[in-house]
Design an enzyme around this catalytic site. Sequence first.
Site, PDB file in Angstrom:
ATOM      1  N   SER A 230     101.150 -49.784   4.539  1.00  0.00           N
ATOM      2  CA  SER A 230     100.960 -48.924   3.351  1.00  0.00           C
ATOM      3  C   SER A 230     100.057 -47.740   3.669  1.00  0.00           C
ATOM      4  CB  SER A 230     100.328 -49.738   2.214  1.00  0.00           C
ATOM      5  OG  SER A 230     101.196 -50.748   1.793  1.00  0.00           O
TER       6      SER A 230
ATOM      7  N   GLY B  42     111.105 -49.053   1.387  1.00  0.00           N
ATOM      8  CA  GLY B  42     110.950 -48.806  -0.052  1.00  0.00           C
ATOM      9  C   GLY B  42     109.786 -47.876  -0.338  1.00  0.00           C
TER      10      GLY B  42
ATOM     11  N   GLN C 175     104.173 -48.697  -5.649  1.00  0.00           N
ATOM     12  CA  GLN C 175     105.146 -47.650  -5.325  1.00  0.00           C
ATOM     13  C   GLN C 175     105.455 -46.808  -6.554  1.00  0.00           C
ATOM     14  OE1 GLN C 175     108.400 -49.665  -3.367  1.00  0.00           O
ATOM     15  NE2 GLN C 175     107.166 -50.138  -1.573  1.00  0.00           N
TER      16      GLN C 175
ATOM     17  N   ASP D 270     103.523 -59.490  -0.814  1.00  0.00           N
ATOM     18  CA  ASP D 270     104.266 -59.537   0.458  1.00  0.00           C
ATOM     19  C   ASP D 270     103.959 -60.804   1.254  1.00  0.00           C
ATOM     20  OD1 ASP D 270     105.393 -57.106  -0.177  1.00  0.00           O
ATOM     21  OD2 ASP D 270     103.976 -55.937   0.994  1.00  0.00           O
TER      22      ASP D 270
ATOM     23  N   LYS E 216     112.812 -57.201  -3.256  1.00  0.00           N
ATOM     24  CA  LYS E 216     112.194 -56.745  -1.993  1.00  0.00           C
ATOM     25  C   LYS E 216     113.300 -56.518  -0.950  1.00  0.00           C
ATOM     26  CE  LYS E 216     108.009 -56.696  -3.479  1.00  0.00           C
ATOM     27  NZ  LYS E 216     107.363 -55.384  -3.662  1.00  0.00           N
TER      28      LYS E 216
ATOM     29  N   ARG F 296     113.771 -62.518  -2.024  1.00  0.00           N
ATOM     30  CA  ARG F 296     112.911 -63.439  -1.278  1.00  0.00           C
ATOM     31  C   ARG F 296     112.772 -64.803  -1.945  1.00  0.00           C
ATOM     32  NH1 ARG F 296     108.441 -59.023   0.964  1.00  0.00           N
ATOM     33  NH2 ARG F 296     109.771 -58.304   2.673  1.00  0.00           N
TER      34      ARG F 296
HETATM   35  C1  S3P Z   1     103.845 -51.144  -1.150  1.00  0.00           C
HETATM   36  C2  S3P Z   1     103.862 -51.720  -2.382  1.00  0.00           C
HETATM   37  C3  S3P Z   1     104.512 -53.010  -2.669  1.00  0.00           C
HETATM   38  C4  S3P Z   1     104.781 -53.795  -1.397  1.00  0.00           C
HETATM   39  C5  S3P Z   1     105.372 -52.950  -0.320  1.00  0.00           C
HETATM   40  C6  S3P Z   1     104.446 -51.799   0.026  1.00  0.00           C
HETATM   41  C7  S3P Z   1     103.190 -49.836  -0.975  1.00  0.00           C
HETATM   42  O1  S3P Z   1     105.747 -52.766  -3.325  1.00  0.00           O
HETATM   43  O2  S3P Z   1     105.620 -54.891  -1.674  1.00  0.00           O
HETATM   44  O3  S3P Z   1     105.589 -53.718   0.848  1.00  0.00           O
HETATM   45  O4  S3P Z   1     102.916 -49.423   0.168  1.00  0.00           O
HETATM   46  O5  S3P Z   1     102.918 -49.177  -1.994  1.00  0.00           O
HETATM   47  P1  S3P Z   1     105.832 -52.564  -4.926  1.00  0.00           P
HETATM   48  O6  S3P Z   1     105.130 -51.335  -5.286  1.00  0.00           O
HETATM   49  O7  S3P Z   1     107.311 -52.489  -5.195  1.00  0.00           O
HETATM   50  O8  S3P Z   1     105.212 -53.793  -5.514  1.00  0.00           O
END
Ligand code: S3P
Length: 430
Positions: A20, A91, A166, A312, A339, A343
């Site tokens: 992240s 994502g 996100q 995660d 995800k 999962r």
């Molecule tokens: C992330 C947020 C999470 C996480 C992903 C990374 C990020 O997703 O599961 O691996 O870097 O902002 P969500 O925002 O969909 O929960």
Amino acid sequence: MKFYSCGPLKGEVTVPGDKSVSHRGVMFGSIAKGTTEIHNFLQGADCLSTIACFRQMGIEIENHNDTVLVHGNGLRGLKKPDGTLDCGNSGTTARLICGILSGQDFSCTLTGDASIQKRPMKRIITPLSQMGAKLRSLRDNGCVPLEITGTKLHSVSYASPVASAQVKSAVLLAGLYGDGITQVTEPYVSRNHTELMLRCFGADVRTEGTKAVIHPAEELYGQNILVPGDISSAAFFIAAGLIVPGSEILIRNVGINPTRNGILKVCKSMGADLVLLNENQDAGEPTADILVKSSSLHGIEIGGAVIPTLIDELPVIAAMACFAEGETVIRDAAELKVKESNRIEVMVRNLSAMGADVTETEDGMIIRGGKPLHGAVLESKSDHRIAMTFAVAACLADGETEILGAECVNISYPGFYKDLERLKKQAFTN
Ligand code: S3P
């Protein structure tokens, strides 16, 4: 790839940089003035997708392995890309980049791999459209490919139905280009790397509980970023160290940001012998070395506000729960269904194939620990965290475990199998 049960895991491991934080370093560096230096950058396929997207928009990025130099062009300095932007499996790239692209003065299209093409983008299309952005799902299914036409944005107060960093980050990034104060509220606090890092870059952003507030920016300024080790990668060694009898593993320099460290709390509640050493802090991101020793674990209930802080890590927590005494209930985790794979479904199917006593629920699963696991042929579904989870479970499974598509660990931890093997061998030679 084939795996077999093993003896104690012993030794030290340094996990790669946080995914992240690495993504955000490249993104914010690209829209900042001057050079951003990112140390301990994660060279995983996801973060390389982010680099490729910003290079396509005219940003010069030097990738020297451990260190990445991003020569930013300022808040309004991105160029219209030649072709389609490709987020690969990521994502974070797909959703955060939409916040930035919404405020540009060009239009472009965004796509990704087969998994990304099924993941929900409506969750960012909705708030960004409220801000005036023009995003169109080209197949009209709420997923990529998306066409994004940059425009002048209005500021909004958005109440997100999901706790998602996100979603929050996409809106905050669009808010940099807004005409007033932009606010995002979420049901529970999600990871706050965007808020912490944007502040360092000079943005006026603050948080009040579950609300994040941002003002439009004139400019952001390049920074030096030291990426902490990824707790989501450390999670596999935490779990392995706890469940494989006789193990003792020291995991160096792990990010323990409170919005990410739910796994530490859950392990403690399950009875883990886990201590933090050498606690430190850089740019608001706390780190520590984590020492884990094999422990007798017991089942617990995991739900509510802790879920976004370990989202995660839930696959490997579920595997760990198979070796705990009693029942572990995971609830409020419906997000797991959207995800890199579903999962909940994949975990329940694979754990059942190994002989575990596990039941799927609407928003999680129930695991009754204590049944011995045996080897099986398992689908990773090209999901990196599923592949790593079952490499850990295989340490204690009778016979041979085969993981199909095991190479997908390249997404977040290219050297994972080597590191795991080294800890197995080290125990042997000790
Ligand atoms: C992330 C947020 C999470 C996480 C992903 C990374 C990020 O997703 O599961 O691996 O870097 O902002 P969500 O925002 O969909 O929960």
